[in-house]
Write an enzyme that holds these catalytic residues in place. Structure first.
Site, PDB file in Angstrom:
ATOM      1  CG  PHE A   1      -1.919   1.016   1.395  1.00 50.81           C
ATOM      2  CD1 PHE A   1      -3.079   0.970   0.648  1.00 50.81           C
ATOM      3  CD2 PHE A   1      -1.771   2.029   2.338  1.00 50.81           C
ATOM      4  CE1 PHE A   1      -4.079   1.926   0.819  1.00 50.81           C
ATOM      5  CE2 PHE A   1      -2.750   2.985   2.516  1.00 50.81           C
ATOM      6  CZ  PHE A   1      -3.910   2.932   1.752  1.00 50.81           C
TER       7      PHE A   1
ATOM      8  CG  LEU B   1      -1.648   7.062   1.682  1.00 47.54           C
ATOM      9  CD1 LEU B   1      -2.486   7.486   0.479  1.00 47.54           C
ATOM     10  CD2 LEU B   1      -2.564   6.677   2.852  1.00 47.54           C
TER      11      LEU B   1
ATOM     12  N   GLY C   1       3.026  12.799   5.166  1.00 48.04           N
ATOM     13  CA  GLY C   1       2.772  11.519   5.808  1.00 48.04           C
ATOM     14  C   GLY C   1       1.322  11.453   6.238  1.00 48.04           C
TER      15      GLY C   1
ATOM     16  CD1 TRP D   1       8.157   7.330   6.151  1.00 51.21           C
ATOM     17  CD2 TRP D   1       9.400   5.669   6.966  1.00 51.21           C
ATOM     18  NE1 TRP D   1       9.229   7.893   6.795  1.00 51.21           N
ATOM     19  CE2 TRP D   1      10.015   6.890   7.310  1.00 51.21           C
ATOM     20  CE3 TRP D   1      10.011   4.477   7.380  1.00 51.21           C
ATOM     21  CZ2 TRP D   1      11.193   6.952   8.037  1.00 51.21           C
ATOM     22  CZ3 TRP D   1      11.189   4.549   8.102  1.00 51.21           C
ATOM     23  CH2 TRP D   1      11.757   5.767   8.423  1.00 51.21           C
TER      24      TRP D   1
ATOM     25  CG  ASP E   1     -13.828   3.665   8.110  1.00 57.75           C
ATOM     26  OD1 ASP E   1     -13.387   4.369   9.039  1.00 57.75           O
ATOM     27  OD2 ASP E   1     -15.043   3.494   7.905  1.00 57.75           O
TER      28      ASP E   1
ATOM     29  NE  ARG F   1      -6.574   5.065  11.057  1.00 57.30           N
ATOM     30  CZ  ARG F   1      -6.841   6.145  10.307  1.00 57.30           C
ATOM     31  NH1 ARG F   1      -8.018   6.756  10.426  1.00 57.30           N
ATOM     32  NH2 ARG F   1      -5.947   6.599   9.455  1.00 57.30           N
TER      33      ARG F   1
ATOM     34  N   GLY G   1      16.696  -6.556  34.411  1.00 55.39           N
ATOM     35  CA  GLY G   1      17.725  -6.592  33.362  1.00 55.39           C
ATOM     36  C   GLY G   1      17.331  -7.443  32.170  1.00 55.39           C
TER      37      GLY G   1
ATOM     38  CD  GLU H   1      -2.900   0.453   8.792  1.00 50.47           C
ATOM     39  OE1 GLU H   1      -4.141   0.499   8.963  1.00 50.47           O
ATOM     40  OE2 GLU H   1      -2.269  -0.601   8.648  1.00 50.47           O
TER      41      GLU H   1
ATOM     42  CB  SER I   1      -1.094   8.481  19.107  1.00 51.55           C
ATOM     43  OG  SER I   1      -0.803   7.098  19.181  1.00 51.55           O
TER      44      SER I   1
END
Length: 382
Positions: free
Chosen positions: A125, A127, A133, A158, A240, A243, A341, A364, A367
């Protein structure tokens, strides 16, 4: 054993529960694969997933077209992510890469789906661009109309599966109107003259990623997916659907982190008592469990809403993606703390999860962008 009680929620049908059980058994037998050569590992995973039928839900069946089942996609991504982040990536990109074809493609374009659903072809994909971006409407890539079709010029970056994909779904400016209304989508085979991999991109959780260059790439008019000027609508429709599945992958990572933390707390002694007896540790475990369940509710609400026939689930999907990815980051951070650790030792599962989760809060729809989407939907009464 991870918590399976969520499968009894009313969001699911018996077929979803059956899928979860069968896929769990398959993952235990086949995952993880070796990650020494990421390109080879992804090709192997696509072939394995296709061979055993797990890629069928990623695209419509050309013989019997039915709407994509988002709950199936989410359960699959959650389960795969819990076992192997790269397996989740391989599955997810087959769906994202073919989403536009499933939703808007013509019969000839859908012939590609026979190959992607069986793992015989890899999709991508395309885009994002260097300058745009999250701001999709501001893309620079041009598709100039000619007597034979279109000539594509520009760059994409990307791009997941960049360098190993057999074809790309590419978005470019065709100029029917300013901004978002002047974009279109195209199906471009990877061996089309003028299309090249300009750069392979290395990230903290290795995946096949690339910057692509389109140097006067000629495609026929039949390469267009949907109608001229509908590219933005095509892209948003695909997102839609997929996501919420990003939230499901984050949920898988978070569940694995919680499971590993429960094992750690139950099997280790501190100050003469089991680590799990310490109230501070119990507090961390409680917070992690709460975040996992809350994320699961949002993810599967969005998936259920879409499967019930909602034309758009922009608000629900944005909430699911935002909350599940952000809280998974917090859950995994607590897991690192509880492992001491070992949590930052290269090769440990918790260290791997810590690297895997970060990108999900960016791709996609970052935030911060999801917050804008949610606010606009709420303010508009949507």
């Amino acid at each position: 054993m991870p918590d399976r009680s969520f499968l009894n929620w009313p969001f699911f049908e018996d077929r979803h529960r059956d899928l979860a059980e069968r896929l769990e058994a398959w993952c235990e037998a086949n995952l993880p694969v070796a990650h020494d050569d990421i390109d080879a590992a992804c090709r192997e995973l696509v072939a394995m997933l296709g061979r055993d039928g797990w890629l069928k839900p990623t695209a419509v069946d050309p013989e019997n077209p039915q709407p994509l089942d988002v709950r199936t996609l989410c359960i699959t991504r959650e389960t795969l992510a819990r076992h192997d982040g790269l397996a989740d990536f391989a599955f997810a990109m087959q769906g994202l890469g073919t989403g536009a074809i499933s939703l808007f493609g013509n019969d000839a374009q859908k012939e590609w789906l026979r190959q992607t659903r069986t793992g015989k072809a890899i999709s991508a994909f395309a885009l994002s661009e260097p300058r745009s971006g999250s701001d999709v409407a501001n893309m620079d890539m041009e598709a100039r109309k000619t007597s034979k079709g279109y000539v594509l010029s520009g760059e994409k970056t990307w791009i997941s599966n960049g360098g190993i994909a057999d074809f790309y779904v590419v978005f470019a400016r065709t100029g029917e109107a300013p901004g978002a209304k002047g974009l279109s989508a195209f199906l471009v085979p990877a061996d089309t003259p003028g299309l090249s991999v300009a750069e392979r991109l290395e990230v903290i959780a290795p995946h096949p990623l690339a910057r692509l260059k389109f140097d006067n790439v000629e495609v026929p008019a039949t390469a267009m997916i949907g109608k001229a000027g509908d590219g933005f609508r095509v892209a948003m429709s695909v997102l839609d659907v997929f996501r919420s599945t990003v939230g499901a992958a984050a949920l898988g990572f978070a569940r694995r982190a919680l499971d590993e933390s429960i094992k750690r707390a139950s099997g280790r002694e501190l100050f003469g008592a089991p680590m799990a007896d310490l109230q501070m540790v119990q507090g961390h475990i409680a917070d992690m469990a709460l975040d996992v369940d809350a994320a699961a509710l949002l993810v599967y609400r969005a998936a259920w809403t879409k499967d019930r026939g909602a034309s758009r689930v922009t608000r629900e999907a944005a909430m699911a993606k935002l909350y599940a990815t952000d809280r998974a980051q917090a859950v995994i951070d607590k897991a690192v703390q509880l492992h001491g650790g070992d949590g930052v030792r290269c090769g440990h599962i918790v260290e791997s999860l810590y690297r895997e989760i970060r990108a999900l809060r960016i791709y996609e729809g970052a935030s911060d962008v999801q917050k804008v989407v949610i606010a606009r939907q709420v303010l508009a009464g949507g």
